[in-house]
Scaffold this active site. Structure first.
Site, PDB file in Angstrom:
ATOM      1  CB  CYS A 134      -0.877  -0.070   1.244  1.00  0.00           C
ATOM      2  SG  CYS A 134      -1.652   1.465   1.656  1.00  0.00           S
ATOM      3  CD  GLU A 206      -2.813  -0.836  -2.936  1.00  0.00           C
ATOM      4  OE1 GLU A 206      -3.243   0.042  -3.697  1.00  0.00           O
ATOM      5  OE2 GLU A 206      -2.894  -0.729  -1.704  1.00  0.00           O
TER       6      GLU A 206
END
Ligand SMILES: Cc1ncc(CO)c(N)n1
Length: 225
Positions: A134, A206
């Protein structure tokens, strides 16, 4: 270093981030506002649970220094990064309450549930593995878009690029990479493989997050499910 191994394994996924239409749209300013609004709303919810993962990191930290690092990440996410979302919400005309009451999409729930589950079950090393893709991928995307002529000066998307290309966010990502190497280096291969699995799974999530945003997908495309 362990993070070099992680990057090599995840590269086929990571290379697709910068090619994704949503990310390209932030970089060239062509992204539809409605898509960005959907993204910011879901991302705010994401960051609330992402903060919970950092709090778990402080609980599980063996060293006071690591406990402090997780607490600093928690603080800067709550007060710096999420301020970007609150400011965009204001510009778009969404109140803080509306932002907090956003309905979670399937992708958001998949991502945060996975992170919280792995972080609750694991040690401080698993916590770092959960948040590493992240922080690191957004910094890499921010720095890449920042190199595009005029991108960080765009009157609307410029602030997003500046946030993720900023020295502060770069330091945060570098700290997480350094901590991952520190915690993983003396671990047996079995445990390294588990950390790598978490990094690859969150790297895929993601990508799914960019897809969700670009299609404004709650559960099923073009359905009120
Ligand atoms: C989905 C997602 N991944 C990473 C970041 C970076 O903090 C973010 N804000 N949102």
């Amino acid at each position: 270093m362990f993070t070099d191994r992680l990057y090599e394994k995840a590269k086929p996924i990571w290379d697709q981030y910068l090619e994704h239409p949503f990310v390209r749209g932030i970089g060239d300013g062509s992204l539809e506002l409605e898509k960005f609004k959907f993204f910011m709303e879901q991302d705010y919810l994401y960051l609330i649970d992402y903060c919970r993962v950092f709090a778990l990191g402080s609980v599980k930290a063996n060293q006071l220094e690591t406990m402090t690092m997780f607490a600093d990440m928690l603080h800067s996410t709550l007060n710096e990064e999420m301020d970007l979302h609150r400011k965009y919400a204001e510009r778009i005309g969404i109140s803080k309450e509306e932002l907090e009451n956003t309905k979670p999409s399937a992708t958001l729930l998949a991502y945060t549930s996975y992170m919280l589950n792995k972080a609750q079950q694991g040690s401080e090393a698993e916590v770092v593995a959960c948040v590493l893709a992240c922080a690191w991928s957004y910094n890499e995307i921010g720095l890449a878009l920042n190199k595009k002529e005029g991108a960080s000066e765009h009157e609307f998307y410029g602030d997003w690029i500046k946030m993720y290309a900023s020295d502060e966010f770069t330091n945060l990502a570098e700290d997480m990479k350094q901590l991952m190497n520190q915690l993983a280096d003396d671990k047996p291969e079995r445990e390294k493989a588990h950390l790598e699995e978490i990094f690859l799974h969150t790297s895929k999530l993601e990508y799914l997050f960019w897809e969700m945003a670009d299609k404004k997908k709650m559960w099923v495309e073009d359905s009120n499910l």
